[in-house]
Design a protein around this motif. Structure first.
Motif, PDB file in Angstrom:
ATOM      1  N   ARG A  47       0.824  -1.211   0.000  1.00  0.00           N
ATOM      2  CA  ARG A  47       0.000   0.000   0.000  1.00  0.00           C
ATOM      3  C   ARG A  47       0.859   1.264   0.000  1.00  0.00           C
ATOM      4  N   VAL A  48       1.951   1.224   0.739  1.00  0.00           N
ATOM      5  CA  VAL A  48       2.833   2.389   0.772  1.00  0.00           C
ATOM      6  C   VAL A  48       3.438   2.628  -0.608  1.00  0.00           C
TER       7      VAL A  48
ATOM      8  N   LEU B   9     -16.991  14.440  -7.187  1.00  0.00           N
ATOM      9  CA  LEU B   9     -17.532  13.559  -8.224  1.00  0.00           C
ATOM     10  C   LEU B   9     -16.925  13.874  -9.587  1.00  0.00           C
ATOM     11  N   ASP B  10     -16.724  15.146  -9.872  1.00  0.00           N
ATOM     12  CA  ASP B  10     -16.142  15.528 -11.154  1.00  0.00           C
ATOM     13  C   ASP B  10     -14.718  14.993 -11.274  1.00  0.00           C
ATOM     14  N   ARG B  11     -13.974  15.058 -10.190  1.00  0.00           N
ATOM     15  CA  ARG B  11     -12.615  14.506 -10.197  1.00  0.00           C
ATOM     16  C   ARG B  11     -12.635  13.004 -10.432  1.00  0.00           C
ATOM     17  N   LEU B  12     -13.569  12.305  -9.750  1.00  0.00           N
ATOM     18  CA  LEU B  12     -13.682  10.860  -9.932  1.00  0.00           C
ATOM     19  C   LEU B  12     -14.027  10.544 -11.390  1.00  0.00           C
ATOM     20  N   ARG B  13     -14.977  11.302 -11.974  1.00  0.00           N
ATOM     21  CA  ARG B  13     -15.363  11.105 -13.372  1.00  0.00           C
ATOM     22  C   ARG B  13     -14.149  11.261 -14.298  1.00  0.00           C
ATOM     23  N   HIS B  14     -13.326  12.295 -14.063  1.00  0.00           N
ATOM     24  CA  HIS B  14     -12.165  12.540 -14.920  1.00  0.00           C
ATOM     25  C   HIS B  14     -11.120  11.430 -14.786  1.00  0.00           C
ATOM     26  N   VAL B  15     -10.913  10.925 -13.574  1.00  0.00           N
ATOM     27  CA  VAL B  15      -9.933   9.849 -13.384  1.00  0.00           C
ATOM     28  C   VAL B  15     -10.411   8.571 -14.070  1.00  0.00           C
ATOM     29  N   VAL B  16     -11.730   8.275 -13.960  1.00  0.00           N
ATOM     30  CA  VAL B  16     -12.284   7.104 -14.653  1.00  0.00           C
ATOM     31  C   VAL B  16     -12.064   7.234 -16.162  1.00  0.00           C
ATOM     32  N   LEU B  17     -12.319   8.420 -16.718  1.00  0.00           N
ATOM     33  CA  LEU B  17     -12.126   8.637 -18.156  1.00  0.00           C
ATOM     34  C   LEU B  17     -10.650   8.535 -18.537  1.00  0.00           C
ATOM     35  N   GLU B  18      -9.780   9.016 -17.652  1.00  0.00           N
ATOM     36  CA  GLU B  18      -8.344   8.941 -17.926  1.00  0.00           C
ATOM     37  C   GLU B  18      -7.881   7.485 -17.993  1.00  0.00           C
ATOM     38  N   ILE B  19      -8.390   6.667 -17.051  1.00  0.00           N
ATOM     39  CA  ILE B  19      -8.042   5.238 -17.061  1.00  0.00           C
ATOM     40  C   ILE B  19      -8.623   4.570 -18.298  1.00  0.00           C
ATOM     41  N   ALA B  20      -9.866   4.943 -18.639  1.00  0.00           N
ATOM     42  CA  ALA B  20     -10.508   4.355 -19.816  1.00  0.00           C
ATOM     43  C   ALA B  20      -9.744   4.704 -21.091  1.00  0.00           C
ATOM     44  N   ALA B  21      -9.102   5.878 -21.110  1.00  0.00           N
ATOM     45  CA  ALA B  21      -8.364   6.303 -22.305  1.00  0.00           C
ATOM     46  C   ALA B  21      -7.156   5.420 -22.583  1.00  0.00           C
ATOM     47  N   ASP B  22      -6.680   4.675 -21.572  1.00  0.00           N
ATOM     48  CA  ASP B  22      -5.554   3.760 -21.778  1.00  0.00           C
ATOM     49  C   ASP B  22      -5.937   2.593 -22.666  1.00  0.00           C
ATOM     50  N   GLY B  23      -7.257   2.380 -22.860  1.00  0.00           N
ATOM     51  CA  GLY B  23      -7.726   1.349 -23.764  1.00  0.00           C
ATOM     52  C   GLY B  23      -7.592  -0.058 -23.230  1.00  0.00           C
ATOM     53  N   GLU B  24      -7.452  -0.221 -21.915  1.00  0.00           N
ATOM     54  CA  GLU B  24      -7.313  -1.556 -21.335  1.00  0.00           C
ATOM     55  C   GLU B  24      -8.676  -2.206 -21.151  1.00  0.00           C
TER      56      GLU B  24
ATOM     57  N   LEU C  17      -8.443   2.941  -9.170  1.00  0.00           N
ATOM     58  CA  LEU C  17      -8.893   4.154  -8.482  1.00  0.00           C
ATOM     59  C   LEU C  17      -8.299   4.242  -7.083  1.00  0.00           C
ATOM     60  N   GLY C  18      -8.174   3.083  -6.420  1.00  0.00           N
ATOM     61  CA  GLY C  18      -7.530   3.072  -5.114  1.00  0.00           C
ATOM     62  C   GLY C  18      -6.087   3.528  -5.182  1.00  0.00           C
ATOM     63  N   GLU C  19      -5.404   3.167  -6.272  1.00  0.00           N
ATOM     64  CA  GLU C  19      -4.025   3.616  -6.460  1.00  0.00           C
ATOM     65  C   GLU C  19      -3.945   5.133  -6.623  1.00  0.00           C
ATOM     66  N   ARG C  20      -5.031   5.740  -7.064  1.00  0.00           N
ATOM     67  CA  ARG C  20      -5.095   7.216  -7.172  1.00  0.00           C
ATOM     68  C   ARG C  20      -5.611   7.850  -5.879  1.00  0.00           C
ATOM     69  N   ARG C  21      -5.675   7.064  -4.818  1.00  0.00           N
ATOM     70  CA  ARG C  21      -6.092   7.526  -3.487  1.00  0.00           C
ATOM     71  C   ARG C  21      -7.558   7.979  -3.472  1.00  0.00           C
ATOM     72  N   LEU C  22      -8.390   7.281  -4.248  1.00  0.00           N
ATOM     73  CA  LEU C  22      -9.822   7.587  -4.277  1.00  0.00           C
ATOM     74  C   LEU C  22     -10.638   6.564  -3.498  1.00  0.00           C
ATOM     75  N   GLY C  23      -9.973   5.664  -2.797  1.00  0.00           N
ATOM     76  CA  GLY C  23     -10.683   4.640  -2.030  1.00  0.00           C
ATOM     77  C   GLY C  23     -11.665   5.204  -1.015  1.00  0.00           C
ATOM     78  N   PRO C  24     -11.261   6.188  -0.186  1.00  0.00           N
ATOM     79  CA  PRO C  24     -12.216   6.744   0.792  1.00  0.00           C
ATOM     80  C   PRO C  24     -13.450   7.372   0.141  1.00  0.00           C
ATOM     81  N   LEU C  25     -13.255   8.052  -0.993  1.00  0.00           N
ATOM     82  CA  LEU C  25     -14.406   8.648  -1.687  1.00  0.00           C
ATOM     83  C   LEU C  25     -15.332   7.555  -2.209  1.00  0.00           C
ATOM     84  N   LEU C  26     -14.784   6.476  -2.763  1.00  0.00           N
ATOM     85  CA  LEU C  26     -15.613   5.365  -3.242  1.00  0.00           C
ATOM     86  C   LEU C  26     -16.413   4.754  -2.103  1.00  0.00           C
ATOM     87  N   ALA C  27     -15.777   4.579  -0.947  1.00  0.00           N
ATOM     88  CA  ALA C  27     -16.490   4.010   0.204  1.00  0.00           C
ATOM     89  C   ALA C  27     -17.652   4.899   0.620  1.00  0.00           C
TER      90      ALA C  27
END
Length: 641
Positions: free
Chosen positions: A416-417, A511-526, A537-547
């Protein structure tokens, strides 16, 4: 008490192991042994064996074995003397003689059970009498109807100072017995003893055999010093060694596969009424070491469900510290955190059983709670602060007694660190928390400076510091949450609705930040599933917001935005939310135009137009289009709105 070996052997000889075990496990005869499914683990292939010749049972999936006595101890949480006493009665074997002092103590204990049973009956009758009308109204308002009142033997103590005392005296109970049972208040400075419980709703507290040993009283008046009052410690009642509803929950936990611990009596009653019969509560104190041991005897991973406020979070952290030294392979805790300001009683009454089920299903492992405690609301903008975090996590792991569990915690903290403080990319386009800002600088022509510039300090985001898990702030707009979280939980919908998802207006910065990060990950085409996206998303430190958002979806009952919905229902729900979201935006613009027109021309027609727009805005809030058959593909027959 020590029992003679011959006495224990006589019980074993009279009670076949298969008969004792077979009351809890469905056994099938196979040769000389019996075989069945483990009562301790969920399994499809039987790995539990009973041998009557050896008078032993063996559970290969759980790594446990024993005789008939410790089978009761493992499955029902009994002490060894309690298990011996019960099986001796079933076998018809007389208990061995005790010394005179022990006999007297046992007689006193037995008589106290009778006293407390009489008191329970007295309180029950008072609740149903005319004098109990206010108490019945209180219970009804809390959603605790007559059936639950009877099931939990809820009662009422009136305002009189000696009503119970006089009732028991009329039944031949002497003054000393009433004091020993904890029913009277007495002392050198009190000339005349009086009833301990007055003007309170009474909740009988049972031991693990279902016998009443004490009471908890909830005040009806608002100006009393203590809202809840428990019996004092007595010969029968040791509050740190019992759990409210322990006897019934222990039986139900076998079928449920776990046990849930909440904070209060009313929470337990409400949970049981909603179908969570495997629910218990501590008795007016924080969870004790003995209570935790009892929970672990009932289930390997009990779920601790705490109120959604700062006090609830502090209680969760205390439980973490209590559990850490005692962790064993397969023995841990999970934590269900409720939305801010709510307890189980509030959530079930406002949002129903499904919302509570979602909270329980989303319970977080103990390691998550440690990580939240050590990182949330902290800034790690210097090497020294990051090193201090690593040192604290190492010290926490060192407090775990069992070596293999300690090793795995050290490994989990290290992973995690490393994810929290990612190393720079040697090529100069490193995937750091500032990747987006670096890309923007490059697009402005500063790309050449990126590789040579020192990296900016890494800090926990504002969103993490402001997380409701610490602040308990109010919920975000539900429709905005649905629009973003549907894509998080069903990322397969993103390609088909990419343009709409990119351009829909989201007012909340989080929420807007979460939306942009999701789109950024989606842009990788994986290609990834929802679980993989959440890891990223957890790696981007968004885990607490998701919870926080998961809990809001669960408490609101908006299941199409959650992971339980089918892809079709999730898409239908998202399109409904999008349509109404856009309509609301249009109405706001129309409202401004109507207000401007009215200011210029205050005619009745313009007033009527303004009123109509306001009414339409009000009616659109919290309502969704109804689609015939909606929810069927998710196994639901009811409409959500």
């Amino acid at each position: 008490m020590r029992f003679p070996v011959g006495f224990l052997e006589e019980i074993r000889a009279r009670l076949p192991a298969s008969a004792v075990v077979g009351r809890r496990v469905k056994l099938k005869k196979e040769g000389r042994e019996f075989r069945g499914l483990s009562p301790f683990n969920s399994e499809k292939t039987p790995s539990f064996y009973v041998n009557d010749q050896k008078q032993r049972w063996f559970d290969f999936s759980a790594g446990k074995n024993g005789d008939i006595f410790n089978f009761l101890m493992e499955t029902e949480g009994l002490s060894f003397p309690e298990a011996v006493e019960r099986l001796a009665g079933e076998a018809g074997v007389a208990m061995p003689a005790r010394d005179a002092d022990a006999e007297k103590r046992e007689e006193k204990r037995a008589s106290l059970y009778d006293v407390l049973e009489l008191a329970t009956q007295f309180f029950e009758e008072r609740l149903q009498a005319r004098a109990g009308a206010a108490a019945r109204g209180y219970l009804q308002n809390r959603g605790l109807g007559p059936e639950l009142q009877r099931r939990f033997r809820v009662g009422y103590a009136g305002p009189e100072r000696a009503a119970l005392k006089e009732f028991l005296a009329g039944k031949g109970i002497d003054h000393e017995q009433m004091i020993a049972a904890g029913l009277l208040v007495t002392g050198d400075d009190i000339p005349v003893s009086f009833d301990r419980f007055r003007e309170r709703v009474i909740f009988p507290i049972g031991d693990f055999r279902g016998r009443v040993v004490a009471f908890g009283g909830r005040a009806l008046a608002s100006d009393v010093p203590a809202k809840y009052l428990n019996s004092p410690e007595t010969e029968l009642f040791h509050k740190g060694s019992l759990l409210y509803n322990g006897a019934e929950a222990r039986k139900a936990a076998h079928d449920a596969g776990t046990i849930i611990a909440v904070e209060g009596y009313v929470d337990v009653v409400q949970m049981v009424g909603a179908g969570f019969a495997h629910t218990v509560a501590p008795l007016g104190t924080a969870l004790t070491e003995r209570q935790l041991d009892i929970l672990w005897k009932i289930a390997d991973e009990p779920i601790l469900c705490f109120d959604g406020d700062k006090a609830g979070l502090r209680a969760a952290f205390r439980a973490v510290d209590l559990a850490l030294p005692a962790l064993l392979p397969g023995k841990s805790l999970r934590f269900a955190l409720l939305p801010g300001g709510q307890d189980p009683d509030d959530l079930i009454r406002s949002s129903g059983k499904d919302a509570m089920e979602a909270i329980i299903s989303a319970a977080r492992p103990l390691v998550d709670m440690i990580w939240v405690r050590e990182t949330d609301a902290h800034v790690f903008d210097t090497p020294e602060r990051r090193a201090a975090l690593e040192a604290r996590l190492r010290d926490i792991a060192k407090g775990i007694g069992e070596e293999s569990v300690r090793r795995h915690y050290l490994q989990a903290f290290d992973e995690r660190v490393r994810a929290f403080f990612p190393a720079p990319d040697r090529r100069g386009e490193g995937r750091t928390p500032y990747r987006r800002e670096s890309r923007e600088r490059g697009e402005r022509g500063d790309r050449g400076r990126q590789g040579s510039q020192a990296r900016r300090p890494i800090a926990v985001s504002d969103a993490l510091r402001r997380s409701t898990i610490m602040s308990g702030r109010s919920s975000l707009p539900l429709r905005d949450v649905a629009l973003v979280m549907t894509m998080v939980n069903h990322p397969g919908l993103i390609p088909a609705h990419l343009d709409a998802f990119c351009h829909v207006e989201i007012a909340s910065p989080d929420l807007d930040r979460l939306r942009h990060v999701v789109l950024e990950i989606a842009a990788d085409g994986e290609e990834w599933e929802a679980d993989t996206l959440r890891v990223k998303l957890g790696e981007r430190r968004l885990g607490p917001l998701l919870a926080r958002l998961d809990a809001q979806i669960a408490s609101s009952g908006h299941w199409p935005a959650g992971p339980v919905a089918s892809l079709q229902d999730a898409e239908d729900g998202w399109l409904q939310a999008l349509t109404l979201h856009r309509r609301k935006g249009t109405l706001h613009k129309e409202l401004k135009d109507a207000e401007a027109v009215l200011a210029r021309d205050p005619s009745e027609a313009n007033v009527a137009r303004l009123v109509d727009i306001k009414k339409e805005l009000e009616s659109s809030e919290g309502t969704e289009a109804l689609i015939e058959g909606f929810g069927a593909s998710s196994g639901r027959v009811k409409r959500i709105f």
